[in-house]
Write a protein that holds these residues in place. Structure first.
Motif, PDB file in Angstrom:
ATOM      1  N   VAL A 223      38.245  25.390  38.586  1.00  0.00           N
ATOM      2  CA  VAL A 223      39.706  25.458  38.443  1.00  0.00           C
ATOM      3  C   VAL A 223      40.189  26.907  38.558  1.00  0.00           C
ATOM      4  CG1 VAL A 223      41.659  24.924  36.932  1.00  0.00           C
ATOM      5  CG2 VAL A 223      39.725  23.356  37.039  1.00  0.00           C
ATOM      6  N   MET A 224      39.402  27.834  38.004  1.00  0.00           N
ATOM      7  CA  MET A 224      39.766  29.257  38.073  1.00  0.00           C
ATOM      8  C   MET A 224      39.799  29.737  39.527  1.00  0.00           C
ATOM      9  SD  MET A 224      37.889  32.474  36.183  1.00  0.00           S
ATOM     10  CE  MET A 224      36.386  32.363  37.169  1.00  0.00           C
ATOM     11  N   LYS A 225      38.757  29.395  40.288  1.00  0.00           N
ATOM     12  CA  LYS A 225      38.700  29.786  41.707  1.00  0.00           C
ATOM     13  C   LYS A 225      39.853  29.172  42.491  1.00  0.00           C
ATOM     14  CE  LYS A 225      34.755  29.389  43.853  1.00  0.00           C
ATOM     15  NZ  LYS A 225      33.486  28.734  44.222  1.00  0.00           N
ATOM     16  N   CYS A 226      40.179  27.914  42.170  1.00  0.00           N
ATOM     17  CA  CYS A 226      41.279  27.228  42.859  1.00  0.00           C
ATOM     18  C   CYS A 226      42.612  27.907  42.551  1.00  0.00           C
ATOM     19  CB  CYS A 226      41.323  25.764  42.430  1.00  0.00           C
ATOM     20  SG  CYS A 226      42.530  24.781  43.325  1.00  0.00           S
ATOM     21  N   SER A 227      42.793  28.336  41.303  1.00  0.00           N
ATOM     22  CA  SER A 227      44.027  29.029  40.909  1.00  0.00           C
ATOM     23  C   SER A 227      44.188  30.315  41.713  1.00  0.00           C
ATOM     24  CB  SER A 227      43.996  29.359  39.409  1.00  0.00           C
ATOM     25  OG  SER A 227      43.904  28.186  38.648  1.00  0.00           O
ATOM     26  N   PHE A 228      43.093  31.084  41.813  1.00  0.00           N
ATOM     27  CA  PHE A 228      43.160  32.339  42.567  1.00  0.00           C
ATOM     28  C   PHE A 228      43.419  32.085  44.046  1.00  0.00           C
ATOM     29  CE2 PHE A 228      40.204  34.234  39.161  1.00  0.00           C
ATOM     30  CZ  PHE A 228      41.284  34.716  38.435  1.00  0.00           C
ATOM     31  N   GLU A 235      47.497  31.955  36.001  1.00  0.00           N
ATOM     32  CA  GLU A 235      46.818  30.742  35.534  1.00  0.00           C
ATOM     33  C   GLU A 235      45.293  30.933  35.578  1.00  0.00           C
ATOM     34  OE1 GLU A 235      49.328  30.852  37.559  1.00  0.00           O
ATOM     35  OE2 GLU A 235      50.715  29.170  37.316  1.00  0.00           O
ATOM     36  N   GLY A 236      44.809  31.543  36.673  1.00  0.00           N
ATOM     37  CA  GLY A 236      43.372  31.791  36.805  1.00  0.00           C
ATOM     38  C   GLY A 236      42.846  32.694  35.720  1.00  0.00           C
ATOM     39  N   LEU A 237      43.605  33.745  35.394  1.00  0.00           N
ATOM     40  CA  LEU A 237      43.175  34.677  34.342  1.00  0.00           C
ATOM     41  C   LEU A 237      43.219  34.022  32.968  1.00  0.00           C
ATOM     42  CD1 LEU A 237      44.972  37.877  35.651  1.00  0.00           C
ATOM     43  CD2 LEU A 237      42.510  37.487  35.575  1.00  0.00           C
ATOM     44  N   GLU A 238      44.203  33.140  32.759  1.00  0.00           N
ATOM     45  CA  GLU A 238      44.274  32.397  31.493  1.00  0.00           C
ATOM     46  C   GLU A 238      43.028  31.537  31.299  1.00  0.00           C
ATOM     47  OE1 GLU A 238      47.855  30.111  31.154  1.00  0.00           O
ATOM     48  OE2 GLU A 238      49.138  31.890  31.323  1.00  0.00           O
ATOM     49  N   ILE A 239      42.575  30.898  32.388  1.00  0.00           N
ATOM     50  CA  ILE A 239      41.360  30.066  32.328  1.00  0.00           C
ATOM     51  C   ILE A 239      40.151  30.944  32.003  1.00  0.00           C
ATOM     52  CG2 ILE A 239      39.780  28.637  33.701  1.00  0.00           C
ATOM     53  CD1 ILE A 239      42.417  27.749  35.245  1.00  0.00           C
ATOM     54  N   PHE A 240      40.088  32.125  32.637  1.00  0.00           N
ATOM     55  CA  PHE A 240      39.002  33.063  32.386  1.00  0.00           C
ATOM     56  C   PHE A 240      38.955  33.462  30.903  1.00  0.00           C
ATOM     57  CE2 PHE A 240      37.481  37.536  32.279  1.00  0.00           C
ATOM     58  CZ  PHE A 240      36.202  37.329  32.750  1.00  0.00           C
ATOM     59  N   LEU A 241      40.122  33.779  30.330  1.00  0.00           N
ATOM     60  CA  LEU A 241      40.188  34.176  28.921  1.00  0.00           C
ATOM     61  C   LEU A 241      39.835  33.013  28.000  1.00  0.00           C
ATOM     62  CD1 LEU A 241      43.444  36.332  29.067  1.00  0.00           C
ATOM     63  CD2 LEU A 241      41.100  37.168  28.771  1.00  0.00           C
ATOM     64  N   GLU A 242      40.244  31.801  28.402  1.00  0.00           N
ATOM     65  CA  GLU A 242      39.899  30.602  27.614  1.00  0.00           C
ATOM     66  C   GLU A 242      38.391  30.381  27.599  1.00  0.00           C
ATOM     67  OE1 GLU A 242      40.859  25.815  27.580  1.00  0.00           O
ATOM     68  OE2 GLU A 242      42.268  27.151  28.599  1.00  0.00           O
ATOM     69  N   VAL A 258      37.039  37.164  39.354  1.00  0.00           N
ATOM     70  CA  VAL A 258      38.193  37.620  38.568  1.00  0.00           C
ATOM     71  C   VAL A 258      38.606  39.028  38.994  1.00  0.00           C
ATOM     72  CG1 VAL A 258      39.001  38.173  36.239  1.00  0.00           C
ATOM     73  CG2 VAL A 258      37.603  36.146  36.606  1.00  0.00           C
ATOM     74  N   ALA A 259      37.617  39.919  39.154  1.00  0.00           N
ATOM     75  CA  ALA A 259      37.922  41.300  39.567  1.00  0.00           C
ATOM     76  C   ALA A 259      38.609  41.324  40.935  1.00  0.00           C
ATOM     77  CB  ALA A 259      36.646  42.130  39.599  1.00  0.00           C
ATOM     78  N   GLY A 260      38.127  40.470  41.846  1.00  0.00           N
ATOM     79  CA  GLY A 260      38.730  40.379  43.186  1.00  0.00           C
ATOM     80  C   GLY A 260      40.173  39.923  43.120  1.00  0.00           C
ATOM     81  N   ALA A 261      40.451  38.950  42.242  1.00  0.00           N
ATOM     82  CA  ALA A 261      41.826  38.454  42.087  1.00  0.00           C
ATOM     83  C   ALA A 261      42.737  39.541  41.513  1.00  0.00           C
ATOM     84  CB  ALA A 261      41.831  37.225  41.172  1.00  0.00           C
ATOM     85  N   LEU A 262      42.208  40.300  40.554  1.00  0.00           N
ATOM     86  CA  LEU A 262      42.989  41.394  39.960  1.00  0.00           C
ATOM     87  C   LEU A 262      43.297  42.476  40.994  1.00  0.00           C
ATOM     88  CD1 LEU A 262      41.066  41.632  36.576  1.00  0.00           C
ATOM     89  CD2 LEU A 262      43.468  40.997  36.815  1.00  0.00           C
ATOM     90  N   LEU A 263      42.318  42.761  41.850  1.00  0.00           N
ATOM     91  CA  LEU A 263      42.527  43.760  42.905  1.00  0.00           C
ATOM     92  C   LEU A 263      43.603  43.315  43.887  1.00  0.00           C
ATOM     93  CD1 LEU A 263      38.856  44.884  43.677  1.00  0.00           C
ATOM     94  CD2 LEU A 263      40.660  46.283  42.672  1.00  0.00           C
ATOM     95  N   ARG A 264      43.612  42.012  44.201  1.00  0.00           N
ATOM     96  CA  ARG A 264      44.600  41.490  45.155  1.00  0.00           C
ATOM     97  C   ARG A 264      46.022  41.597  44.610  1.00  0.00           C
ATOM     98  NH1 ARG A 264      40.548  37.761  46.407  1.00  0.00           N
ATOM     99  NH2 ARG A 264      41.377  36.133  45.062  1.00  0.00           N
ATOM    100  N   THR A 265      46.157  41.614  43.274  1.00  0.00           N
ATOM    101  CA  THR A 265      47.490  41.733  42.669  1.00  0.00           C
ATOM    102  C   THR A 265      47.804  43.175  42.273  1.00  0.00           C
ATOM    103  OG1 THR A 265      46.529  41.143  40.507  1.00  0.00           O
ATOM    104  CG2 THR A 265      47.503  39.365  41.798  1.00  0.00           C
ATOM    105  N   GLY A 266      46.923  44.091  42.663  1.00  0.00           N
ATOM    106  CA  GLY A 266      47.165  45.514  42.392  1.00  0.00           C
ATOM    107  C   GLY A 266      46.857  45.949  40.975  1.00  0.00           C
ATOM    108  N   ARG A 267      46.185  45.095  40.217  1.00  0.00           N
ATOM    109  CA  ARG A 267      45.877  45.423  38.814  1.00  0.00           C
ATOM    110  C   ARG A 267      44.505  46.104  38.735  1.00  0.00           C
ATOM    111  NH1 ARG A 267      47.674  39.833  35.897  1.00  0.00           N
ATOM    112  NH2 ARG A 267      46.774  40.854  34.080  1.00  0.00           N
ATOM    113  N   ILE A 268      44.468  47.319  39.247  1.00  0.00           N
ATOM    114  CA  ILE A 268      43.202  48.049  39.387  1.00  0.00           C
ATOM    115  C   ILE A 268      42.589  48.362  38.021  1.00  0.00           C
ATOM    116  CG2 ILE A 268      42.184  50.209  40.232  1.00  0.00           C
ATOM    117  CD1 ILE A 268      44.295  50.079  42.511  1.00  0.00           C
ATOM    118  N   LYS A 269      43.428  48.730  37.041  1.00  0.00           N
ATOM    119  CA  LYS A 269      42.923  49.056  35.698  1.00  0.00           C
ATOM    120  C   LYS A 269      42.230  47.845  35.077  1.00  0.00           C
ATOM    121  CE  LYS A 269      44.403  50.969  31.256  1.00  0.00           C
ATOM    122  NZ  LYS A 269      45.567  51.370  30.420  1.00  0.00           N
TER     123      LYS A 269
END
Length: 457
Positions: A223-228, A235-242, A258-269
């Motif tokens: 589900v996390m991969k599908c969200s991304f 939604e994907g990050l919420e699943i990861f935290l859950e 997860v890191a790849g999804a964060l990079l795609r949204t510019g959330r490098i930190k």
């Protein structure tokens, strides 16, 4: 009693050696056992057949049958199922049929696993209709199907893009008293996600919860991969935290996703923090993890760090793959280093992996953003295969330098090639034409786009 226990010990020893690919030592143990009076049984030879099939192929495994018969032992259904599994692994359909015929000739009736293996082989070869015939044959022969039988059937239908048939099969089975396992739901949710049917996947997830199944790490990861994939990053990050809150352990792939999804949204930190957690968890890094780290450095503009890491990776015995080169091409283009990007494109060609369209898309996009539109156009025209992103990069690049008419032509040619144009590209070309005083041409282009969609979609 001593002999039975000794034979059991012999089998355990041979199985352990086969598991680590030490077939020579397994054979030596067998000879030593016979020498001291410990006679092998069918299980002994079945274990050897499995070892040879797994590591050396079906011919090596089949050769053990003669030795088995010489020892006065008759093969059983497990013997032939092991050989059938090997034939299926290598997609040897005709060999599977020969083994089936041989089983019947020697008086061994195929069991449910024999049919499961054959069914799986058909699916691997992209023959779902034939697999369904085998499925029906199980019932016609009054063989009781195992839960794995239904899961193999549903998995095969999903992988062959017959997701609706898989769902219909599930409903038919439920009407006949079948209670789907968690693994069954995971297979179907994965199939729906991969076919882009996010709402149906969510509905099935709710049904799974209603039936009292607790999602496992596989469910969450699907589900996390599908969200991304559907750009629902929050939604994907919420699943990861859950998953973290529930104490599920992660592999390197999950962290990298997860890191790849964060990079795609510019959330490098946040991506940095995610990769830091991966390091602290003590996960053994593979090339996927290193590629994610290299991508992280490139996004931060730290190309020197990316190349230093690349040197370390090569010293550890890993080899650059096409994804490594693609990441570096993108990073070099953004840094204005066109020659460096060209070098990586040449390295990819030398790898013999064929044209990597993603890499060329990055290169064309980079050239356009650097204002080298004519060179980008040369690369674009040299490509035999293009997708909507190749056209999108070129259209946006042409709009940036005021070549709206050529951008409009390119937009129409992409539709005529059967591709779906991105809405942002259409808006960009029409907006540019209007702002440059070509309002009539903008209207004509809209009409031509509508007509082309009717004709070519």
């Amino acid at each position: 009693m001593f002999k039975i226990l000794s034979t059991k010990s012999l089998n355990i020893c041979i199985a352990s050696l086969c598991r680590v690919k030490n077939l020579k030592k397994a054979e030596a143990v067998l000879i030593d056992g016979i020498r001291v009076g410990i006679l092998p049984d069918v299980v002994t030879y079945n274990t050897l057949i499995d070892g040879y099939c797994r590591f050396f192929g079906i011919d090596s495994g089949y050769s053990v049958l003669d030795r088995m018969k010489e020892a006065g032992l008759n093969p059983d259904v497990i013997t032939y199922n092991t050989l059938l599994s090997c034939a299926s692994r290598y997609r040897l359909l005709s060999r599977s049929f020969d083994l089936f015929d041989e089983m019947i000739e020697v008086g061994i009736l195929p069991d449910v696993w024999s049919y499961n293996i054959l069914m799986h082989c058909f699916f691997k070869l992209g023959k779902p209709d034939e697999a369904y015939k085998v499925f029906k044959d199980i019932f016609l022969r009054n063989i009781t199907p195992a839960p794995a039988t239904f899961n193999i059937m549903i998995t095969g239908l999903c992988k062959n893009r017959y997701i609706d048939n898989a769902l219909m099969l599930l409903r038919n089975l439920q009407r006949n008293g079948f209670r789907p396992e968690l693994v069954t739901y995971n297979i179907l949710i994965d199939g729906l996600c991969k076919s882009g049917r996010w709402r149906s996947a969510k509905g099935l997830l709710k049904e799974m919860l209603d039936f009292g199944h607790t999602p496992n790490a596989i469910t969450y990861t699907i589900v996390m991969k599908c969200s991304f994939k559907n750009r629902m990053f929050e939604e994907g990050l919420e699943i990861f935290l859950e998953m973290k809150a529930k104490g599920y352990t992660f592999d390197g792939f999950a962290y990298c996703t997860v890191a790849g999804a964060l990079l795609r949204t510019g959330r490098i930190k946040d991506a940095n923090e995610c990769m830091g957690n991966m390091f602290r968890s003590g996960i053994d890094l593979d090339m996927v993890c290193y590629n994610t780290l290299i991508n992280l450095y490139c996004k931060e503009g730290k190309l020197d760090d990316a190349y230093n890491l690349l040197d370390e990776v090569e010293k550890m015995g890993f080899e650059c793959d096409k994804y490594t080169h693609t990441i570096l091409i993108d990073g070099l283009c953004k840094a204005g280093n066109v020659k460096g990007a060209q070098r990586h494109l040449k390295n990819m060609n030398m790898m013999g992996s064929g044209t990597n369209l993603v890499a060329f898309n990055c290169f064309i996009d980079g050239l356009c953003k650097l204002g080298q539109v004519d060179y980008a156009m040369q690369v674009f025209e040299s490509l035999k295969v293009k997708d909507e992103f190749t056209y999108s990069s070129m259209v946006q690049g042409l709009c940036r330098v005021g070549r709206f008419h050529l951008a409009a032509k390119l937009l129409l040619s992409s539709i005529k090639s059967g591709m779906r144009i991105l809405r942002s590209d259409k808006k960009a070309v029409i907006r540019c034409l209007r702002s440059s005083g070509f309002c009539d041409e903008a209207k004509k282009l809209q009409s031509k786009i509508r007509l082309a969609k009717l004709l070519y979609y």
